[in-house]
Design an enzyme around this catalytic site. Structure first.
Site, PDB file in Angstrom:
ATOM      1  N   GLU A 152      -2.680   1.894  34.820  1.00  0.00           N
ATOM      2  CA  GLU A 152      -3.700   0.826  34.835  1.00  0.00           C
ATOM      3  C   GLU A 152      -4.984   1.286  35.523  1.00  0.00           C
ATOM      4  N   PHE A 212     -18.443   9.215  35.810  1.00  0.00           N
ATOM      5  CA  PHE A 212     -17.258   9.593  35.040  1.00  0.00           C
ATOM      6  C   PHE A 212     -17.461  10.881  34.255  1.00  0.00           C
ATOM      7  N   THR A 231      -6.312   5.061  37.452  1.00  0.00           N
ATOM      8  CA  THR A 231      -5.935   5.714  38.716  1.00  0.00           C
ATOM      9  C   THR A 231      -6.845   5.210  39.843  1.00  0.00           C
ATOM     10  N   SER A 261      -7.006   8.787  31.503  1.00  0.00           N
ATOM     11  CA  SER A 261      -8.122   8.055  32.126  1.00  0.00           C
ATOM     12  C   SER A 261      -9.269   7.844  31.143  1.00  0.00           C
ATOM     13  N   LEU A 313      -6.625  -4.616  30.025  1.00  0.00           N
ATOM     14  CA  LEU A 313      -6.318  -3.943  31.293  1.00  0.00           C
ATOM     15  C   LEU A 313      -6.778  -4.784  32.482  1.00  0.00           C
ATOM     16  N   PHE A 336       2.308  -1.840  24.698  1.00  0.00           N
ATOM     17  CA  PHE A 336       0.859  -1.676  24.574  1.00  0.00           C
ATOM     18  C   PHE A 336       0.573  -0.182  24.570  1.00  0.00           C
ATOM     19  N   GLY A 337       0.185   0.340  23.422  1.00  0.00           N
ATOM     20  CA  GLY A 337      -0.005   1.782  23.284  1.00  0.00           C
ATOM     21  C   GLY A 337      -1.464   2.183  23.329  1.00  0.00           C
ATOM     22  N   LEU A 338      -1.896   2.613  24.504  1.00  0.00           N
ATOM     23  CA  LEU A 338      -3.273   3.101  24.644  1.00  0.00           C
ATOM     24  C   LEU A 338      -3.280   4.586  25.016  1.00  0.00           C
ATOM     25  N   THR A 339      -2.540   4.945  26.054  1.00  0.00           N
ATOM     26  CA  THR A 339      -2.544   6.322  26.578  1.00  0.00           C
ATOM     27  C   THR A 339      -1.941   7.305  25.570  1.00  0.00           C
TER      28      THR A 339
HETATM   29  P1  TGC Z   1     -17.463   2.297  28.670  1.00  0.00           P
HETATM   30  O1  TGC Z   1     -18.493   3.005  27.848  1.00  0.00           O
HETATM   31  O2  TGC Z   1     -17.746   1.991  30.096  1.00  0.00           O
HETATM   32  O3  TGC Z   1     -17.042   0.948  27.962  1.00  0.00           O
HETATM   33  C1  TGC Z   1     -16.705   0.866  26.585  1.00  0.00           C
HETATM   34  C2  TGC Z   1     -16.745  -0.611  26.192  1.00  0.00           C
HETATM   35  O4  TGC Z   1     -15.782  -1.350  26.959  1.00  0.00           O
HETATM   36  C3  TGC Z   1     -16.443  -2.303  27.823  1.00  0.00           C
HETATM   37  N1  TGC Z   1     -15.715  -2.261  29.107  1.00  0.00           N
HETATM   38  C4  TGC Z   1     -14.903  -3.255  29.488  1.00  0.00           C
HETATM   39  N2  TGC Z   1     -14.612  -4.432  28.912  1.00  0.00           N
HETATM   40  C5  TGC Z   1     -13.737  -5.228  29.550  1.00  0.00           C
HETATM   41  N3  TGC Z   1     -13.159  -4.852  30.716  1.00  0.00           N
HETATM   42  C6  TGC Z   1     -13.414  -3.690  31.329  1.00  0.00           C
HETATM   43  N4  TGC Z   1     -12.806  -3.360  32.464  1.00  0.00           N
HETATM   44  C7  TGC Z   1     -14.331  -2.822  30.711  1.00  0.00           C
HETATM   45  N5  TGC Z   1     -14.824  -1.586  31.000  1.00  0.00           N
HETATM   46  C8  TGC Z   1     -15.679  -1.264  30.015  1.00  0.00           C
HETATM   47  C9  TGC Z   1     -17.884  -1.827  27.904  1.00  0.00           C
HETATM   48  O5  TGC Z   1     -18.739  -2.894  28.217  1.00  0.00           O
HETATM   49  C10 TGC Z   1     -18.091  -1.285  26.507  1.00  0.00           C
HETATM   50  O6  TGC Z   1     -18.191  -2.407  25.651  1.00  0.00           O
HETATM   51  P2  TGC Z   1     -19.022  -2.344  24.256  1.00  0.00           P
HETATM   52  O7  TGC Z   1     -19.073  -3.756  23.803  1.00  0.00           O
HETATM   53  O8  TGC Z   1     -20.357  -1.762  24.629  1.00  0.00           O
HETATM   54  O9  TGC Z   1     -18.249  -1.447  23.357  1.00  0.00           O
HETATM   55  O10 TGC Z   1     -16.124   3.154  28.550  1.00  0.00           O
HETATM   56  P3  TGC Z   1     -15.771   4.599  29.074  1.00  0.00           P
HETATM   57  O11 TGC Z   1     -15.237   5.371  27.911  1.00  0.00           O
HETATM   58  O12 TGC Z   1     -16.938   5.191  29.828  1.00  0.00           O
HETATM   59  O13 TGC Z   1     -14.554   4.326  30.070  1.00  0.00           O
HETATM   60  C11 TGC Z   1     -14.684   3.589  31.243  1.00  0.00           C
HETATM   61  C12 TGC Z   1     -13.380   3.673  32.061  1.00  0.00           C
HETATM   62  C13 TGC Z   1     -13.157   5.066  32.576  1.00  0.00           C
HETATM   63  C14 TGC Z   1     -13.547   2.719  33.250  1.00  0.00           C
HETATM   64  C15 TGC Z   1     -12.183   3.225  31.210  1.00  0.00           C
HETATM   65  O14 TGC Z   1     -11.977   4.089  30.183  1.00  0.00           O
HETATM   66  C16 TGC Z   1     -10.900   3.109  31.997  1.00  0.00           C
HETATM   67  O15 TGC Z   1     -10.655   2.042  32.565  1.00  0.00           O
HETATM   68  N6  TGC Z   1      -9.995   4.142  32.029  1.00  0.00           N
HETATM   69  C17 TGC Z   1      -8.679   4.035  32.596  1.00  0.00           C
HETATM   70  C18 TGC Z   1      -7.644   3.900  31.503  1.00  0.00           C
HETATM   71  C19 TGC Z   1      -6.484   3.030  31.879  1.00  0.00           C
HETATM   72  O16 TGC Z   1      -6.528   2.276  32.834  1.00  0.00           O
HETATM   73  N7  TGC Z   1      -5.390   3.055  31.105  1.00  0.00           N
HETATM   74  C20 TGC Z   1      -4.305   2.160  31.314  1.00  0.00           C
HETATM   75  C21 TGC Z   1      -3.365   2.168  30.137  1.00  0.00           C
HETATM   76  S1  TGC Z   1      -2.183   0.815  30.113  1.00  0.00           S
HETATM   77  C22 TGC Z   1      -1.178   1.056  31.398  1.00  0.00           C
HETATM   78  O17 TGC Z   1      -1.345   1.911  32.206  1.00  0.00           O
HETATM   79  C23 TGC Z   1      -0.030   0.111  31.521  1.00  0.00           C
HETATM   80  S2  TGC Z   1       0.949   0.463  32.893  1.00  0.00           S
HETATM   81  C24 TGC Z   1       2.158  -0.685  32.856  1.00  0.00           C
HETATM   82  C25 TGC Z   1       1.894  -1.883  33.728  1.00  0.00           C
HETATM   83  O18 TGC Z   1       0.800  -2.449  33.747  1.00  0.00           O
HETATM   84  O19 TGC Z   1       2.786  -2.349  34.424  1.00  0.00           O
HETATM   85  P1  FAD Z   2      -5.358  11.914  33.832  1.00  0.00           P
HETATM   86  O1  FAD Z   2      -6.327  11.001  33.222  1.00  0.00           O
HETATM   87  O2  FAD Z   2      -5.153  13.239  33.191  1.00  0.00           O
HETATM   88  O3  FAD Z   2      -5.780  12.144  35.353  1.00  0.00           O
HETATM   89  C1  FAD Z   2      -5.282  13.239  36.153  1.00  0.00           C
HETATM   90  C2  FAD Z   2      -6.047  13.221  37.483  1.00  0.00           C
HETATM   91  O4  FAD Z   2      -7.458  13.425  37.225  1.00  0.00           O
HETATM   92  C3  FAD Z   2      -5.952  11.865  38.182  1.00  0.00           C
HETATM   93  O5  FAD Z   2      -5.843  12.079  39.577  1.00  0.00           O
HETATM   94  C4  FAD Z   2      -7.271  11.172  37.839  1.00  0.00           C
HETATM   95  O6  FAD Z   2      -7.688  10.243  38.810  1.00  0.00           O
HETATM   96  C5  FAD Z   2      -8.219  12.373  37.790  1.00  0.00           C
HETATM   97  N1  FAD Z   2      -9.403  12.104  36.955  1.00  0.00           N
HETATM   98  C6  FAD Z   2      -9.440  11.828  35.619  1.00  0.00           C
HETATM   99  N2  FAD Z   2     -10.711  11.615  35.212  1.00  0.00           N
HETATM  100  C7  FAD Z   2     -11.503  11.735  36.311  1.00  0.00           C
HETATM  101  C8  FAD Z   2     -12.889  11.608  36.554  1.00  0.00           C
HETATM  102  N3  FAD Z   2     -13.765  11.280  35.588  1.00  0.00           N
HETATM  103  N4  FAD Z   2     -13.359  11.810  37.819  1.00  0.00           N
HETATM  104  C9  FAD Z   2     -12.496  12.128  38.823  1.00  0.00           C
HETATM  105  N5  FAD Z   2     -11.166  12.257  38.666  1.00  0.00           N
HETATM  106  C10 FAD Z   2     -10.676  12.070  37.416  1.00  0.00           C
HETATM  107  N6  FAD Z   2      -0.235   3.681  29.316  1.00  0.00           N
HETATM  108  C11 FAD Z   2      -0.284   2.796  28.294  1.00  0.00           C
HETATM  109  O7  FAD Z   2      -1.171   2.859  27.447  1.00  0.00           O
HETATM  110  N7  FAD Z   2       0.657   1.819  28.182  1.00  0.00           N
HETATM  111  C12 FAD Z   2       1.664   1.685  29.066  1.00  0.00           C
HETATM  112  O8  FAD Z   2       2.489   0.772  28.935  1.00  0.00           O
HETATM  113  C13 FAD Z   2       1.746   2.616  30.144  1.00  0.00           C
HETATM  114  N8  FAD Z   2       2.783   2.558  31.019  1.00  0.00           N
HETATM  115  C14 FAD Z   2       2.910   3.528  31.988  1.00  0.00           C
HETATM  116  C15 FAD Z   2       4.056   3.550  32.776  1.00  0.00           C
HETATM  117  C16 FAD Z   2       4.224   4.548  33.733  1.00  0.00           C
HETATM  118  C17 FAD Z   2       5.480   4.587  34.559  1.00  0.00           C
HETATM  119  C18 FAD Z   2       3.214   5.531  33.928  1.00  0.00           C
HETATM  120  C19 FAD Z   2       3.358   6.586  34.985  1.00  0.00           C
HETATM  121  C20 FAD Z   2       2.086   5.518  33.134  1.00  0.00           C
HETATM  122  C21 FAD Z   2       1.925   4.527  32.138  1.00  0.00           C
HETATM  123  N9  FAD Z   2       0.822   4.524  31.277  1.00  0.00           N
HETATM  124  C22 FAD Z   2       0.751   3.631  30.241  1.00  0.00           C
HETATM  125  C23 FAD Z   2      -0.155   5.607  31.331  1.00  0.00           C
HETATM  126  C24 FAD Z   2      -1.189   5.460  32.448  1.00  0.00           C
HETATM  127  O9  FAD Z   2      -2.092   4.449  32.136  1.00  0.00           O
HETATM  128  C25 FAD Z   2      -1.896   6.816  32.617  1.00  0.00           C
HETATM  129  O10 FAD Z   2      -0.952   7.678  33.228  1.00  0.00           O
HETATM  130  C26 FAD Z   2      -3.138   6.701  33.464  1.00  0.00           C
HETATM  131  O11 FAD Z   2      -4.147   5.992  32.770  1.00  0.00           O
HETATM  132  C27 FAD Z   2      -3.704   8.082  33.876  1.00  0.00           C
HETATM  133  O12 FAD Z   2      -3.745   8.966  32.796  1.00  0.00           O
HETATM  134  P2  FAD Z   2      -3.083  10.444  32.905  1.00  0.00           P
HETATM  135  O13 FAD Z   2      -1.718  10.301  33.446  1.00  0.00           O
HETATM  136  O14 FAD Z   2      -3.267  11.110  31.602  1.00  0.00           O
HETATM  137  O15 FAD Z   2      -3.938  11.198  34.027  1.00  0.00           O
END
Ligand code: TGC
Ligand code: FAD
Length: 395
Positions: free
Chosen positions: A374, A394, A376, A149, A250, A140-143
């Protein structure tokens, strides 16, 4: 006054008798996954962590046979289990290692869920049965390097070229990236964020592993590179065209982490309890000292609290009342408290706590990834903050 039965004796391994709150089917699933982890993961995972090499393909097939890949999805070879049963499986898998739970989360909750929820019938038929069986691995390629974040700032772009799409960009930190048969890649288009199903081997699509990790070492983490990748429109997930697409996936994976983190905490608590009862200093087991009992009591409390919170969210998920902010509260609370439990356990083990002979430092280091990926801890605190104050913080 009516006579009441004496409550059963408290069992240290299930202090609050949470077991009794599960159905027979949930207990069966939990016990089956626990036995798999005990037999297949626990004896080997220390070595996988040390070498940074995990037999992910073999494991995927075994996990497919176990029925945990996409287990909470309906149809297409998926088990159609409840959210609670899926959570219990995540707990047991992460009691083995966060990397194993990650393999299952990324497969089922991210890659498969994206196709299941937002894909076409053809995409579902093509990928889901093989992914449920572990014959095909997904990522799953998002980051991206400059969009973690804040995935809305992603630079990966998909532009139309006749009936096709051309993708360019880079994805970073992608679990299972280089071993995947299919990548779900999110990209900006002129109409908003879209997801694309990119089969491995598509010209212009390459991967590179990320090395020198000190966390999640029993898991493959890669970079995805997209250089003029041409895809037909049938590769686009047709049912979503905004950030809601990836964020909805997510929610599923974060929900699994709410449970999984308790598994890592439980494994460390159990290791610390058993060590403290056996380790003798000053002529007594260290478990007999008040300060160690205080630590063990806090750890047991944290494990039970975390399980109750996860179970509550599981019941809400099954009732259809679970919202993203509830999941944020679960992930924030349970990962933070699991980290605390693991760090305390590490100290109880003294010098032995720093070796891979015991599971503790491995779990502790893994949780440093779990607290970051997933969303922070900060991101989840801000989601909760926005819900309770009505003020977004944010930006
Ligand atoms: P925002 O303007 O709030 O929302 C944009 C659109 O998305 C909707 N939405 C959601 N829908 C479903 N579930 C949620 N949790 C949702 N949060 C928001 C929202 O209603 C809106 O919809 P629409 O229809 O109006 O377009 O978005 P934002 O840009 O302000 O961002 C909000 C924020 C910061 C919470 C979000 O960007 C976020 O969650 N950031 C963190 C990113 C993250 O978690 N990345 C993870 C990547 S994958 C990974 O890490 C895999 S690790 C491996 C493993 O799991 O084991
Ligand atoms: P940043 O977003 O740069 O954050 C750096 C610091 O700033 C953090 O402490 C954060 O909390 C803080 N920060 C950021 N924004 C704010 C704000 N608005 N207010 C206050 N503090 C803030 N991603 C995928 O898409 N798919 C995957 O399969 C996947 N697998 C992963 C596996 C591993 C082992 C790891 C470590 C990461 C993986 N990720 C994946 C990426 C992961 O989702 C990101 O690392 C995570 O979302 C945070 O992004 P970043 O590392 O760029 O940190």
């Amino acid at each position: 006054m009516t006579e009441t039965a004496t409550p059963a004796k408290t069992r240290p391994e299930d202090f609050l008798a949470i077991d009794r709150m599960l159905s027979d089917e949930e207990r069966d699933i939990r016990d089956t996954v626990r036995a798999f982890v005990q037999d297949r993961i626990v004896p080997e995972v220390g070595d996988w962590f040390e070498t940074g090499e995990v037999p992910a393909r073999e494991l995927a097939l075994e996990l497919g046979k176990l029925g945990v890949l996409g287990m909470h999805l309906e149809g297409y070879g998926c088990a159609g289990a409840s959210g609670t049963a899926y959570g219990l499986a995540c707990l047991e898998l992460e009691a083995g290692d966060s990397g194993i739970r990650s393999l299952v989360s990324v497969q089922g909750s991210l890659a498969m869920f994206a196709i299941w929820r937002w894909g076409s019938e053809e995409q579902k038929q093509e990928w889901l049965p093989r992914m449920a069986a572990g014959e095909a691995i997904g990522c799953f390629g998002l980051t991206e390097p400059d969009a973690g974040s804040d995935p809305g700032s992603m630079r990966t772009r998909a532009r139309r070229d006749g009936d096709d799409w051309i993708l360019n960009g880079q994805k970073m930190w992608i679990t299972n990236g280089s071993i995947s048969d299919v990548a779900v890649v999110w990209a900006q288009t002129d109409e908003g964020v879209s997801g694309f199903v990119v089969p491995a081997g598509t010209p212009g699509f390459t991967t590179q592993d990320i090395h020198k990790k000190l966390s999640l070492r029993a898991s493959v983490t890669s970079e995805l590179l997209l250089d003029d990748v041409r895809l037909p429109d049938s590769a686009r997930l047709p049912e979503v065209g905004s950030l809601k697409g990836p964020l909805s996936c997510l929610n599923e994976a974060r929900y699994g982490i709410v449970w999984g983190a308790v598994g890592a905490a439980r494994a460390c608590y159990e290791a610390a309890l058993s060590y403290a009862k056996e380790r003798v200093q000053f002529d007594k087991p260290i478990a007999s000292f008040q300060i160690q009992q205080y630590k063990l009591a806090k750890m047991a409390t944290a494990v039970n609290q975390g399980t109750l919170l996860a179970l509550h969210l599981g019941r809400m998920k099954d009732a259809g009342t679970l919202r993203p902010e509830h999941v944020s509260m679960g992930k924030l609370a349970n990962v933070d408290s699991a980290l605390e439990v693991c760090r305390t356990a590490r100290q109880i083990l003294g010098a032995n706590g720093i070796t891979l002979e015991y599971p503790v430092i491995r779990h502790m280091n893994n949780l440093e990834s779990v607290v970051t990926y997933e969303g922070t801890a900060d991101v989840h605190a801000l989601v909760i903050g926005e819900t309770i104050t009505g003020i977004g913080a944010f930006r």
